[in-house]
Design a protein around this motif. Structure first.
Motif, short mmCIF file in Angstrom:
data_model
loop_
_atom_site.label_atom_id
_atom_site.label_comp_id
_atom_site.label_asym_id
_atom_site.label_seq_id
_atom_site.Cartn_x
_atom_site.Cartn_y
_atom_site.Cartn_z
N VAL A 233 0.85 -1.20 0.00
CA VAL A 233 0.00 0.00 0.00
C VAL A 233 0.87 1.24 0.00
CG1 VAL A 233 -1.92 -1.09 1.21
CG2 VAL A 233 -0.10 0.02 2.53
N SER A 234 0.24 2.38 -0.23
CA SER A 234 0.99 3.63 -0.19
C SER A 234 1.41 3.92 1.24
CB SER A 234 0.15 4.77 -0.75
OG SER A 234 -0.94 5.01 0.09
N GLU A 235 2.46 4.69 1.37
CA GLU A 235 3.06 4.98 2.66
C GLU A 235 2.04 5.51 3.67
OE1 GLU A 235 5.94 4.20 3.78
OE2 GLU A 235 5.63 5.26 5.67
N THR A 236 1.10 6.31 3.20
CA THR A 236 0.11 6.91 4.10
C THR A 236 -0.71 5.87 4.85
OG1 THR A 236 -0.03 8.61 2.40
CG2 THR A 236 -1.59 8.76 4.20
N LEU A 237 -0.86 4.68 4.25
CA LEU A 237 -1.68 3.65 4.91
C LEU A 237 -0.89 2.75 5.85
CD1 LEU A 237 -4.19 2.48 2.16
CD2 LEU A 237 -4.69 3.66 4.30
N MET A 238 0.45 2.84 5.80
CA MET A 238 1.24 1.93 6.61
C MET A 238 0.98 2.14 8.11
SD MET A 238 2.75 -0.17 4.63
CE MET A 238 4.05 -0.97 5.59
N GLY A 239 0.95 3.39 8.54
CA GLY A 239 0.70 3.70 9.95
C GLY A 239 -0.67 3.19 10.40
N PRO A 240 -1.72 3.57 9.69
CA PRO A 240 -3.06 3.08 10.06
C PRO A 240 -3.18 1.56 10.06
CG PRO A 240 -3.24 4.91 8.53
CD PRO A 240 -1.78 4.62 8.66
#
Lengths: 268, 409
Positions: free
Chosen positions: B31-38
């Motif tokens: 996934v894109s980096e923005t979704l890694m945290g969530p």
């Protein structure tokens, strides 16, 4: 020295910021893309980010999704993208070209095969939106010996350990996605961007570019003040879409738009 | 130890995925980096609550009193006799509240969303079953709900669209790409990336980035656990064979998973062959696709030679998906499960047969599992036992079937 590294070091010496426009290969038509790339460079682009069209661009907003759809409808495929870069290189051997896309078209070709073709065409770096560092070891191992830079995204939600890991594997520059959401979103918070960039710089020596949410000269200048590079995508692709069918008008329009961003960045 | 496990280095086939969400070469988190945290936040919450007695008690309470579990294991005697071979038992997920197995998962994920303090849930839907199941639990737990649905599917499934609206959900029409399930999933991901602070994304199948394939499986594994126990109670032994339809594969993995280490129980996943595999108009990536990366995981896909995802076809909207859950890809490669396919025509025949012989109208998705059961049963002994997952009821498909037969309802 890689073209990307050379580009940033020249800019640094002259205290300038890199301007990185994004267009999708094959949008609005495959035979226009090389012209558009030269036009972008003439108007002040330092690096060109070229989108590889994909049927399911999960991380992109409607503007770039539609660019992908237009390109695919014209039959643009990965080999066409390499041909575009190869043709661009016949007249321009210095401006770095980065391919931005999704993993599946690369997987299907095979990492080694894809990377060799990219290098042969004159590509300098890859941004693969859906390949976080946790899954990237295999590809990194293939492209590093070929001197292809592997550019990773960093987001507002990237913290601590992951930021370390990204700084370790990335090359070329780091690409900070300035807000949550997809490409083409609004609401850029310069204060927050500036804070995050300080954190990134404390961990990595690479130049840092900022993308997502840059729409005009004003936002480009504000972001340029805190970063090494400014990426503009949706605002440019919108203009291409608007003038598709009238090539001369399109070139004029994007040239004046990129020119305005160049002027704004050079005023810093 | 099952023969197939010689191909793997693990003690139990039930122990997958590994820590990084991989099922062998499949799964993962693309996934894109923005979704890694969530996704990390979700994984931690999931790991915490799946072992929390209070959470499990609340989940089981709602499965019993809200969903109506356990669902019966029904010995279809007349149909078995007609087929002239094995005894066919149907796991009656069609009797669940909202009419399919999907609600097992949405109850689990909505309760998790509540524990994580999210006030808004989003979902993607193809046929509308997962959308309805999501809208239902959002109403039940007092959460805002937005469902993404392809414009084509909205046209095909008007009744489910209205059901979701009655339940208080907002249905967003997705005009991108092929305007079907895969595009709805892309759009829901985009919403999640943008609104991740207060929003929980309820994925409806065992695909997507880690931890979704494992989490959705675990919430559906109640199907297999019940079936295993019910079969022992009714027949005094385990079944010989399980059959379930596979689109994304959540009902199949829910039934299969508790049996993975029972080496004498054969597993059959049935994909949609549409007009026939040879025509190219189908939705059978395990039968005719190859591994690639889509929607956050590596799995078998239907793609062209440049890796572009191609359009699928099935009479059943719920099976009309170009990918499949990564655990199925792995079970195929290690040889633990067999993946076969049946055509639209075969599925329709099974739809009519079960309706007339047993008085049960099955969903078109489940009709694929029934159609393959009808091929297997006659070849087996009369004391052999097949459990077929009747994953949903066919009320939603009445208009589709009628239209095919030239009848206006």
């Amino acid at each position: 020295m890689s073209r990307i590294k050379a580009c940033f070091s020249v800019l640094k010496e002259s205290h300038k910021k890199a301007l990185i426009p994004f267009i999708t290969a094959g949008d609005p038509a495959p035979d226009l893309t090389v012209d558009l790339m030269h036009e972008l460079v003439a108007a002040g682009a330092d690096i060109i980010e070229l989108g590889v069209p994909f049927s399911d661009p999960m991380a992109d907003g409607p503007v770039i999704q539609r660019a992908s759809e237009r390109a695919l409808a014209q039959g643009t495929n990965t080999d066409d993208v390499f041909n575009i870069v190869e043709e661009f290189r016949t007249k321009n051997d210095s401006t770095p070209v980065i391919l931005m896309g999704y993993l599946n078209p690369i997987e299907v070709m095979g990492y080694q095969h894809f990377a060799e073709k990219a290098v042969k065409a004159g590509v300098d770096g890859l941004i693969i939106v859906d390949l976080p560092p946790e899954e990237a070891d295999e590809l990194t191992a293939v492209i590093k010996p070929l001197d292809l830079d592997h550019i990773f995204l960093i987001s507002p939600t990237t913290h601590g350990v992951r930021l370390d890991k990204i700084s370790e594997v990335a090359s070329g520059f780091l690409y900070y996605v300035s807000l949550k959401g997809v490409t083409g979103s609004n609401q850029l918070d310069i204060g927050a961007v500036s804070e995050k960039l300080a954190e990134i710089r404390s961990k990595a020596d690479l130049p840092v570019g900022v993308g997502f949410g840059i729409r005009d000269a004003q936002t480009a200048e504000a972001v340029g003040r805190v970063s090494d590079a400014v990426v503009v995508g949706s605002a440019l692709v919108e203009r291409i879409a608007e003038h598709a069918g009238n090539n001369e008008k399109m070139k004029k329009e994007i040239s004046s738009f990129i020119g305005s961003l160049r002027t704004a960045l050079d005023s810093i | 130890m099952p023969e197939v496990m010689k191909n793997t280095n693990i003690d139990s086939l039930k122990s997958m995925p590994d820590k990084r969400g991989h099922f062998g070469n499949y799964g993962g988190r693309f996934v894109s980096e923005t979704l890694m945290g969530p996704l990390e936040e979700l994984e931690q919450a999931y790991k915490k609550y799946i072992n929390d007695p209070d959470f499990i008690a609340e989940y089981e309470h709602d499965l019993k009193h809200f969903v109506g579990r356990p669902s019966p294991l029904y010995h279809a005697k007349r149909w078995s006799e007609e087929l002239g071979g094995a005894q066919v038992y149907l796991k009656r997920e069609d009797l669940n509240h909202t009419g399919a197995h999907k609600v097992n998962n949405t109850v689990g994920q909505a309760l998790l969303a509540k524990r994580m303090g999210k006030r808004r849930v989003i979902a993607e839907t193809g046929a509308g079953q997962h959308g309805v199941a999501s809208a239902t639990v959002a109403a039940r737990y007092g959460m805002e709900c937005v469902v993404y649905m392809g414009a084509e599917d909205i046209k095909r499934q008007a009744i489910n669209v209205y059901r979701m609206k009655l339940l208080g959900a907002t249905v967003v029409s997705v005009e991108a790409g092929s305007k079907t399930l895969k595009d709805a999933l892309n759009e829901a991901m985009r919403d999640w990336v943008t609104n991740v602070d207060d929003t929980f994304y309820i994925i409806g199948t065992v695909a997507g980035p880690h931890p979704y394939p494992a989490m959705v499986r675990d919430f559906n594994a109640v199907v297999g656990r019940e079936a295993r126990q019910q079969c022992q109670e009714q027949a005094g032994r385990l079944p010989d064979l399980l059959v379930a339809c596979v689109g994304g594969g959540s009902n199949a993995i829910g039934l299969f998973h508790p049996f993975l280490d029972d080496k004498d129980v054969a597993l059959y996943g049935v994909e949609a062959a549409g007009d026939g595999i040879e025509t190219g108009r189908h939705a059978a990536p395990l039968n005719a696709g190859k591994p690639g990366v889509l929607h956050g995981n590596r799995t078998y896909l239907m793609e062209d030679k440049y890796g572009q995802i191609i359009e699928t076809h099935s009479i059943s909207a719920g099976l009309d998906y170009p990918g499949v859950g990564p655990e199925h890809s792995w079970l195929k490669d290690v040889g633990r499960a067999n993946y076969v396919s049946v055509t639209d025509v075969e599925a329709l025949k099974a739809f009519h047969d079960l309706t007339r012989i047993e008085g049960i109208i099955p969903a078109l998705e489940s009709s694929h599992a029934l159609a393959y059961t009808a091929k297997l049963a006659p070849e087996m002994d009369k004391d052999a036992i097949i459990i077929t997952n009747l994953s949903g009821r066919g009320d939603k498909d009445i208009h589709t079937v009628a239209a095919l037969e030239g009848i206006t309802v």
